[in-house]
Design an enzyme around this catalytic site. Structure first.
Site, PDB file in Angstrom:
ATOM      1  N   SER A 152      -0.126  11.576  -3.661  1.00  0.00           N
ATOM      2  CA  SER A 152       1.218  11.080  -3.918  1.00  0.00           C
ATOM      3  C   SER A 152       2.219  11.843  -3.067  1.00  0.00           C
ATOM      4  CB  SER A 152       1.578  11.247  -5.396  1.00  0.00           C
ATOM      5  OG  SER A 152       1.611  12.619  -5.755  1.00  0.00           O
ATOM      6  N   ASP A 153       3.316  11.191  -2.724  1.00  0.00           N
ATOM      7  CA  ASP A 153       4.448  11.943  -2.202  1.00  0.00           C
ATOM      8  C   ASP A 153       4.855  12.923  -3.297  1.00  0.00           C
ATOM      9  OD1 ASP A 153       6.540  12.838  -0.654  1.00  0.00           O
ATOM     10  OD2 ASP A 153       7.279  10.845  -0.164  1.00  0.00           O
ATOM     11  N   TYR A 154       5.592  13.957  -2.938  1.00  0.00           N
ATOM     12  CA  TYR A 154       5.850  15.041  -3.888  1.00  0.00           C
ATOM     13  C   TYR A 154       6.789  14.582  -4.996  1.00  0.00           C
ATOM     14  CZ  TYR A 154       3.166  17.965  -0.906  1.00  0.00           C
ATOM     15  OH  TYR A 154       2.122  18.484  -0.192  1.00  0.00           O
TER      16      TYR A 154
END
Length: 934
Positions: free
Chosen positions: A272-274
């Site tokens: 996932s993106d952060y």
């Protein structure tokens, strides 16, 4: 007892010590082989990953796939020592290694040109050099995962993150990214391509719903990912924050399982993106493999353990995610060739950065052949531009690299011009900053502002508080050149690309804050002036004690007021600002405020006037303009050059006939008011740390420009295929991709919109002739494969050596389904000496003869006659032909385009291997690859 002599005793002791050292050196290897059978390098990467997953407990597997570190030292996933699993040590990309740990090489690495600039080279060999340099520096600065490249299509002409993109065309992106990724991963560094999917704007990027057809997703937005998966063995994909067709990308089974795994045959892992993960069971069941830390983190870990206990998530699903990550770590060498901390070769890498930067530059216009600059005919040269004397040569946000050194445009031009040419500098306007991303009129120039009457400096006295009510002691005070504030995300160390001439504000102001600006405003001409504030949060402007602007600022917007001001008169001005917007809950959106104005064209501030005087006495003038582009919360609101740079160009062009504009931006900029008033325009993108030398190389002709636009430059914001509010920025956070497949140049041609500069456009200091186009379908009896090839003769008809990008487009396909008037099918960059001719052969992409059929859920290649266009840009077509697609060719292309349609799971519920014969064959191949790599 035997007594040894002193000499023999020393030799014996040394021998014992040697044997002890040798035993310690050898023991871990034998112990490792016994205790950790997955460390046996004779096994394939898949076999090693399988063994390791089988050895891990459920708790350890969940801990492994749950991100756990996000701090000052960077992003990484801690390893598990008891299994010998190394940490995933990640670095932001994609234009260099953003080192977060201050203990690693002073956080410095080579700042390369922006990705959009790399795309402008149209050179896969250059992409290979670019990727190899990043991979080398990542590995030698303790990193084994690079977060990049960005494969987001530049759908919106002025998207704030376009500079991280490889352009508007999926085929060009795919070709450049494939070379980039192959080279980078050859350094035992795993690549994470981002952002999957439809992450094409910063406005509302955390919550927006991108709604697109399956056809547009497959033909446009997923194609670069498909290319890198198929041709570069991509290690990882990062899913984006936004929703796609009303489901968040990181829990979207249509994207992560059906498309990515089943159709594209992706064998890597999805992270996932952060902070982009919004669920526990839904996300991992949909195909997310690694949750990275960030708000709202904590949705896996213990919660995931409980979800397994409750039967919401099967243990084999956990096994599958752990396997995918471990397989890629073994396959890319992360276990066997750990990252190091070795000094990078600053000089050698800087030279590569310079060469690439020069190749990125696009000569958009060159009337009267003003370029290249002739040193024999120049006695004086004016260099003008707000930041031409600084190192601001990059976009902001997570991709910003701390360079090993910098060369400003002024330094590079002065050095190349030599001592016989007088080179002088004038800024012309105030420096560009993150505040220039905000919408609304230009900020009031500093030359009309004084902190108090009679002051020798320009600007307003500014006082800041770290609360929203201007209470207590202020945290910072200074003279602000302009009121042009954009804090929060844009004001963190390492994420700020504003000019070094501007004061950095304390990070304590990145949440709730308030500010007061006081001083006087004094204008040179009497008349009506439209003052304004653009703010998120309330802003008030008082002139001589009278409230003239009251902007509630509940949403980011502009309030204007026209006032009459007398020339030479001091007017007291006070501006008060508070972050009291309705959703103010201590978040890091920070202060957003601009005190702007609109004035008559005959009102010229002192900075511009000084630049005009310099240009008037110079033989030629080089104006270096720039925009501020960065990821964050908003896109650029328009295509204007910010901070009065347009007025600067027009005023200088009135007094000098030899004006060259060098524009540094990651976006297309509007040139309508000044394009015809200057001779030459060079689009330099963000050139990186060697910007000054690279610009000088092109301006003086040491390098013949060969860049081509990877995006269309529109005439203005409305003259594009994406021109309605529904399409961008969306209504009620829903963005509809109603242009469908007609993105970029496809849409311009489909809608009959004339651009300022076409996709693929770029001039040279020489000329090229195209002749003898031939098209044919080739067949290989051995492999029974088929391909469409074009051949032509390319000749350098000019006087200097140069490179041309031969571009091949297909026209409308022979089907009732609507297809693009043109789509890029192949290209090749060719260097030729004057008078030389080369036969060029280009094999065309099968997908350029196909379309995605939503009803059949597959690519379809219609039979019949397909137009072929060959030229120097999408609009500069030099040769035309056609090719007949037969039933046999159609069937072969259909098979090839749909070949990635099976991707069986490896891990069963009990952790046993369910490899089919196909997987066994792949395993043997991986074993050979592992041995070859060693």
């Amino acid at each position: 007892m035997t007594v040894l002599s002193e000499g023999k005793r020393k030799l014996t002791i040394l021998g014992i010590l040697f044997m002890m050292v040798l035993s310690f050196a050898v023991a871990p290897l034998s112990t490792s082989a016994e205790a950790f059978p997955w460390m046996n390098k004779d096994l394939s990467a898949k076999e090693r990953a399988q063994l390791l997953v089988e050895a891990m407990t459920l708790e350890d597997k969940i801990d492994f796939i749950t991100g756990n570190v996000n701090n000052y030292y960077g992003f990484y996933n801690e390893g598990l020592d008891k299994y010998g699993i190394p940490a995933l040590q990640m670095a932001d990309g994609p234009v260099g290694v953003r080192i977060a740990n201050p203990e690693v090489q002073n956080k410095q690495s080579t700042a390369l040109p922006s990705a959009i600039g790399l795309a402008a080279t149209w050179n896969t060999e250059t992409a290979e050099k670019y990727g190899d340099l990043i991979g080398n520096e990542a590995h030698n600065t303790t990193h084994n995962v690079m977060l990049g490249p960005g494969l987001d299509i530049a759908r919106n002409a002025f998207g704030a993150r376009n500079f991280e993109s490889l352009g508007e065309d999926p085929y060009l992106q795919g070709q450049m990214a494939t070379s980039y990724v192959n080279a980078l991963q050859s350094n035992n560094v795993l690549v994470t391509a981002k952002h999957y999917l439809l992450n094409n704007q910063e406005k509302d990027r955390f919550t927006s719903d991108s709604q697109a057809s399956e056809r547009a997703i497959n033909e446009i937005y997923a194609r670069p990912f498909a290319s890198v998966i198929e041709n570069a063995d991509l290690g990882s994909v990062m899913c984006s924050f936004n929703q796609v067709n009303s489901t968040y990308a990181c829990e979207n089974p249509d994207l992560l399982t059906d498309l990515l795994r089943d159709n594209l045959n992706f064998e890597g892992f999805v992270m996932s993106d952060y902070g982009a993960n919004v669920s526990t069971a839904n996300s991992i069941n949909a195909g997310l493999d690694l949750e990275t830390p960030g708000e709202p983190y904590g949705l896996w870990g213990d919660e995931l353990q409980q979800a397994v206990a409750d039967g919401q998530v099967k243990e084999e699903t956990i096994d599958q995610s752990a396997y995918r990550i471990l397989y890629q770590m073994f396959d890319k060498g992360l276990f066997d060739n750990p990252a190091q901390n070795n000094p990078i070769d600053i000089a050698a890498h800087g030279e590569i950065a310079r060469q690439i930067a020069a190749e990125t530059m696009v000569l958009l216009q060159n009337d009267n052949k003003t370029l290249p600059l002739n040193t024999d005919k120049l006695d004086s040269l004016a260099v003008i531009g707000p930041d031409a004397d600084t190192a601001s040569a990059a976009g902001g946000g997570s991709s910003l690299v701390n360079p090993t050194y910098t060369v400003s445009p002024l330094e590079g031009i002065k050095s190349r011009a030599g001592s016989d040419i007088q080179v002088d500098y004038a800024p012309g306007t105030d420096s560009i900053s993150a505040g220039d991303i905000l919408p609304g009129p230009n900020a009031v120039p500093s030359s009309f502002l004084l902190p108090q009457a009679g002051s020798n400096e320009n600007g307003l006295q500014a006082t800041y508080w770290s609360n929203k009510n201007m209470e207590g002691d202020p945290v910072f005070e200074h003279t602000a050149k302009q009121v042009n504030l954009n804090l929060g995300f844009y004001n963190y160390e390492g994420f700020n690309a504003q000019s070094s001439k501007l004061d950095s504000l304390p990070t304590s102001l990145n949440g709730m804050m308030s500010a007061r600006y006081t001083g006087v405003i004094n204008v040179p001409k009497s008349g009506d002036y439209t003052l304004s504030t653009t703010s998120y949060g309330s802003s008030k402007v008082y002139i001589d004690g009278n409230l003239v602007i009251d902007n509630a600022g509940e949403k980011l917007g502009t309030v204007e007021k026209t006032v009459s001001l007398e020339a030479g008169k001091n007017y007291d001005v006070k501006i008060e600002y508070k972050t009291d917007y309705k959703d103010a809950t201590g978040n890091d959106n920070g202060g957003q405020l601009r005190f702007g104005w609109e004035a008559s064209d005959n009102v010229v501030d002192k900075n511009i006037a000084d630049a005009v005087e310099l240009a008037k006495k110079s033989d030629a003038a080089v104006i270096v303009t720039r925009t501020y582009d960065s990821e964050g919360y908003v896109d650029r609101s328009d295509m204007e050059l910010p901070n009065n740079q347009e007025q600067l160009i027009k005023e200088v062009a009135k007094v000098n006939k030899n004006v060259v504009v060098v524009n540094e931006s990651g976006i297309a900029v509007k040139m309508g008011d000044w394009k015809d008033k200057v001779d030459s325009i060079v689009q330099a993108w963000y050139p990186g740390q060697e910007q000054g030398n690279a610009i000088a190389d092109v301006l003086f002709g040491d390098v013949n420009p060969s860049g081509k636009l990877p995006v269309t430059f529109p005439v203005d914001e409305d003259s594009t295929p994406v021109n309605s509010e529904e399409q961008y920025p969306g209504v009620d956070e829903v963005t509809k991709y109603t242009e469908d497949i007609f993105v970029g140049y496809r849409g311009f041609e489909q809608d009959g919109i004339k651009p300022a500069f076409s996709f693929g456009h770029g001039l040279s200091y020489t000329e090229f002739g195209y002749k003898k186009l031939k098209t044919k379908v080739t067949r290989s009896n051995k492999a029974k494969d088929q391909a469409v090839e074009v051949t032509l003769n390319l000749k350098n008809t000019g006087d200097v050596t140069g490179s041309e990008v031969v571009q091949v487009y297909t026209g409308k396909l022979p089907t009732n389904t609507e297809t693009a008037p043109k789509q890029l099918a192949g290209f090749e960059k060719v260097e030729l000496k004057p008078g030389k001719t080369k036969k060029v052969t280009i094999k065309l992409d099968p997908k350029a003869f196909s379309y995605y059929d939503e009803a059949k859920n597959e690519w379809v290649t219609p039979t019949g006659n397909v137009p072929i266009y060959v030229g120097s840009s999408s609009s500069d077509i030099r040769l035309k032909g056609n090719v007949q697609i037969s039933k046999n060719t159609s069937n072969y292309f259909n098979k090839k385009n749909n070949s990635g349609s099976t991707n069986e799971n490896i891990i069963s519920s009990n952790g046993s291997n369910k490899n089919t014969a196909k997987h066994e064959k792949a395993s043997k191949k991986n074993k050979k690859d592992d041995q070859a790599r060693r």
